[in-house]
Motif scaffolding. Sequence first.
Motif, PDB file in Angstrom:
ATOM      1  N   MET A   1       0.841  -1.196   0.000  1.00  0.00           N
ATOM      2  CA  MET A   1       0.000   0.000   0.000  1.00  0.00           C
ATOM      3  C   MET A   1       0.869   1.236   0.000  1.00  0.00           C
ATOM      4  N   ARG A   2       0.354   2.295  -0.559  1.00  0.00           N
ATOM      5  CA  ARG A   2       1.117   3.540  -0.575  1.00  0.00           C
ATOM      6  C   ARG A   2       0.302   4.716  -0.053  1.00  0.00           C
ATOM      7  N   GLY A   3      -1.023   4.692  -0.245  1.00  0.00           N
ATOM      8  CA  GLY A   3      -1.844   5.815   0.178  1.00  0.00           C
ATOM      9  C   GLY A   3      -1.984   5.870   1.680  1.00  0.00           C
ATOM     10  N   THR A   4      -1.911   7.072   2.242  1.00  0.00           N
ATOM     11  CA  THR A   4      -2.045   7.227   3.692  1.00  0.00           C
ATOM     12  C   THR A   4      -3.424   6.788   4.152  1.00  0.00           C
ATOM     13  N   ASP A   5      -4.442   7.025   3.324  1.00  0.00           N
ATOM     14  CA  ASP A   5      -5.792   6.635   3.711  1.00  0.00           C
ATOM     15  C   ASP A   5      -5.934   5.118   3.787  1.00  0.00           C
ATOM     16  N   GLU A   6      -5.190   4.385   2.944  1.00  0.00           N
ATOM     17  CA  GLU A   6      -5.230   2.926   3.002  1.00  0.00           C
ATOM     18  C   GLU A   6      -4.650   2.421   4.319  1.00  0.00           C
TER      19      GLU A   6
END
Length: 216
Positions: free
Chosen positions: A1-6
């Motif tokens: 994962m890369r997105g902060t929201d993920e």
Amino acid sequence: MRGTDEHRNLELNQFQLDKEPMSLTFYGRANKTYKGGLNQRHISPKTIKHVFSDPKLFLIYEEYIQLVRMISTDENGSEPFYRRPLENKNNLKTFSKQCLGVNKLSKLMKSICEEGGLKGAFSNHSGKRTCATQLYQAGIQEQEIMGRTGHRSVQSVRKYKRPSGEMLEEISNVLEPPVKREKVEMEVSESTERMCSKSGCTGVTAYNNCVFEFKF
């Protein structure tokens, strides 16, 4: 994962540990490449199973999950995975019920690399890129790399490929024309003759493509 929201939306029940063999299974949910709905009804959220070769890594996950479950109020584990560590005078590892914030998570990889003495510009996306690059350099097929990174197209995962020094050297050796043997031998012979003329030595000091016949 890369997105902060993920990362922020990760829950404890998305991780399952098994001791035979020592493995960790991650159950993915909606993310950047998988939103769900009718348009993606033929796509399933990614499920990744990693079998540990180093038992220490398994124990790290096991200890953390146990500590978080101790403060969890939901039996199903549908609570945030990332928790704030608490300072303890007795050096006991404890965590708060409060989860890590978005700002802290967005700088998590950068902080880890700085404390580890790594130089460079690192972000959460660096982990995903490193994962794809290492698998590619190890000769793992693109389909298997996509299964780990979550990419839906070969074109997307190819952007993360970075050749290693050994691979670049191998490519150069294949493309570079081989030096002819006769040319090398001639250069060695001429160099030897020049050395003999300067030192005043006599007789043959180098033999190239010679056939010797001995008669008794």
